[in-house]
Design a protein around this motif. Structure first.
Motif, PDB file in Angstrom:
ATOM      1  N   THR A  46       0.832  -1.199   0.000  1.00 17.72           N
ATOM      2  CA  THR A  46       0.000   0.000   0.000  1.00 17.72           C
ATOM      3  C   THR A  46       0.867   1.250   0.000  1.00 17.72           C
ATOM      4  N   PHE A  47       1.851   1.282   0.907  1.00 23.54           N
ATOM      5  CA  PHE A  47       2.781   2.411   0.925  1.00 23.54           C
ATOM      6  C   PHE A  47       3.596   2.456  -0.366  1.00 23.54           C
ATOM      7  N   GLY A  48       3.909   1.273  -0.898  1.00 22.44           N
ATOM      8  CA  GLY A  48       4.701   1.204  -2.126  1.00 22.44           C
ATOM      9  C   GLY A  48       4.020   1.900  -3.289  1.00 22.44           C
ATOM     10  N   ARG A  49       2.693   1.690  -3.406  1.00 20.10           N
ATOM     11  CA  ARG A  49       1.956   2.348  -4.498  1.00 20.10           C
ATOM     12  C   ARG A  49       2.001   3.866  -4.323  1.00 20.10           C
ATOM     13  N   ILE A  50       1.683   4.315  -3.105  1.00 19.33           N
ATOM     14  CA  ILE A  50       1.587   5.760  -2.871  1.00 19.33           C
ATOM     15  C   ILE A  50       2.953   6.439  -2.962  1.00 19.33           C
ATOM     16  N   LYS A  51       3.960   5.840  -2.363  1.00 19.93           N
ATOM     17  CA  LYS A  51       5.287   6.470  -2.336  1.00 19.93           C
ATOM     18  C   LYS A  51       6.102   6.175  -3.588  1.00 19.93           C
ATOM     19  N   GLY A  52       6.018   4.926  -4.063  1.00 16.64           N
ATOM     20  CA  GLY A  52       6.838   4.524  -5.202  1.00 16.64           C
ATOM     21  C   GLY A  52       6.196   4.817  -6.540  1.00 16.64           C
ATOM     22  N   CYS A  53       5.009   4.240  -6.769  1.00 15.71           N
ATOM     23  CA  CYS A  53       4.343   4.404  -8.070  1.00 15.71           C
ATOM     24  C   CYS A  53       3.853   5.824  -8.287  1.00 15.71           C
ATOM     25  N   TRP A  54       3.335   6.436  -7.220  1.00 17.47           N
ATOM     26  CA  TRP A  54       2.795   7.791  -7.359  1.00 17.47           C
ATOM     27  C   TRP A  54       3.788   8.875  -6.946  1.00 17.47           C
ATOM     28  N   SER A  55       4.958   8.476  -6.513  1.00 19.62           N
ATOM     29  CA  SER A  55       6.048   9.405  -6.145  1.00 19.62           C
ATOM     30  C   SER A  55       5.642  10.419  -5.076  1.00 19.62           C
ATOM     31  N   PHE A  56       4.749  10.003  -4.160  1.00 18.96           N
ATOM     32  CA  PHE A  56       4.355  10.902  -3.076  1.00 18.96           C
ATOM     33  C   PHE A  56       5.289  10.672  -1.890  1.00 18.96           C
ATOM     34  N   ARG A  57       6.221  11.586  -1.668  1.00 18.37           N
ATOM     35  CA  ARG A  57       7.208  11.420  -0.611  1.00 18.37           C
ATOM     36  C   ARG A  57       7.279  12.603   0.345  1.00 18.37           C
ATOM     37  N   ARG A  58       6.469  13.611   0.104  1.00 14.63           N
ATOM     38  CA  ARG A  58       6.474  14.780   0.989  1.00 14.63           C
ATOM     39  C   ARG A  58       5.095  15.438   0.964  1.00 14.63           C
ATOM     40  N   PHE A  59       4.587  15.763   2.156  1.00 11.74           N
ATOM     41  CA  PHE A  59       3.300  16.458   2.216  1.00 11.74           C
ATOM     42  C   PHE A  59       3.449  17.867   1.646  1.00 11.74           C
ATOM     43  N   LEU A  60       2.460  18.283   0.880  1.00 12.36           N
ATOM     44  CA  LEU A  60       2.491  19.608   0.262  1.00 12.36           C
ATOM     45  C   LEU A  60       1.914  20.670   1.198  1.00 12.36           C
ATOM     46  N   LEU A  61       1.073  20.238   2.134  1.00 15.43           N
ATOM     47  CA  LEU A  61       0.436  21.165   3.064  1.00 15.43           C
ATOM     48  C   LEU A  61       1.130  21.132   4.420  1.00 15.43           C
TER      49      LEU A  61
END
Length: 226
Positions: free
Chosen positions: A185-200
């Motif tokens: 689950t984290f792999g999809r969000i962090k790896g596939c979607w490249s989400f590694r830092r909160f924008l807000l």
């Protein structure tokens, strides 16, 4: 996050530097949203603490949470080490331990600790009656002072129960699932979607941001399975 079949079923936001203090509020939040607790709790060693184990036992939840030395104590050199406190024979009536040289480690005091959540725990101290001339001293301790150990009897009891659960047939199955469940689950969000830092910034805004990501993850999974 809490997942089941790789769907995010609940999440909470914590500014804590360690995972230990996040489990209980996370489970309480999950119960508020789902109306019940999960039947079994599976988590890595970052969540294994006396306070958390007591909570799981109180709520009668399946405890499959590792503790920090779970894998370490499985190594042969540690499993067969006669000098480790957990391997010393304990006399409950006399409240003392027996060392390899036949000497008693007598109870010399205790100290109470209170966690940030208000949970009170105790550590007992035991000191060897006489280490003089001991042939095992070089292997048993690393100072000239008598050997002293610090023990939490309650934590040891809870860890033994957790170990039995983790090493059971069901425990082995759930442990193998944990890597698939949460890490993918984290792999999809962090790896596939490249989400590694909160924008807000700010806890409430971060909560909204992570909530949207969780919804997106669940919708994507439903679409791929459909």
């Amino acid at each position: 996050i809490g997942t089941e079949n790789r769907y995010i079923v609940g999440f909470t936001i914590h500014p804590n530097p360690t995972d230990t203090t996040t489990m209980i509020p996370h489970l309480q939040h999950l119960k508020e949203k789902l109306g019940r607790f999960p039947e079994n709790i599976v988590a890595d060693a970052g969540y294994g603490s006396e306070e958390n184990y007591e909570y799981l036992e109180e709520k009668q939840l399946g405890n499959y949470v590792k503790y920090n030395k779970f894998h370490w104590e499985k190594r042969r050199k540690n499993r067969e080490n006669p000098y480790l406190p957990e391997h010393l024979p304990y006399n409950k009536e006399r409240d003392c331990f027996l060392c390899r040289n036949g000497k008693h480690l007598e109870h010399v005091g205790d100290r109470k600790y209170v966690t940030d959540a208000g949970y009170e725990t105790r550590r007992d101290y035991y000191r060897c009656e006489d280490c003089g001339g001991c042939p095992y001293a070089g292997e048993c301790k690393n100072s000239d002072k008598p050997k002293t150990i610090r023990i939490s009897h309650r934590l040891n009891e809870l860890k033994r129960k957790a170990n039995e659960n983790l090493c059971s047939e069901k425990g082995l199955e759930l442990r193998s699932q944990r890597v698939v469940e949460v890490e993918q689950t984290f792999g999809r969000i962090k790896g596939c979607w490249s989400f590694r830092r909160f924008l807000l910034r700010g806890k409430e805004k971060v909560k909204i941001e992570w909530g949207l990501l969780s919804i997106a993850h669940n919708i994507t999974k439903m679409a791929l399975e459909g």
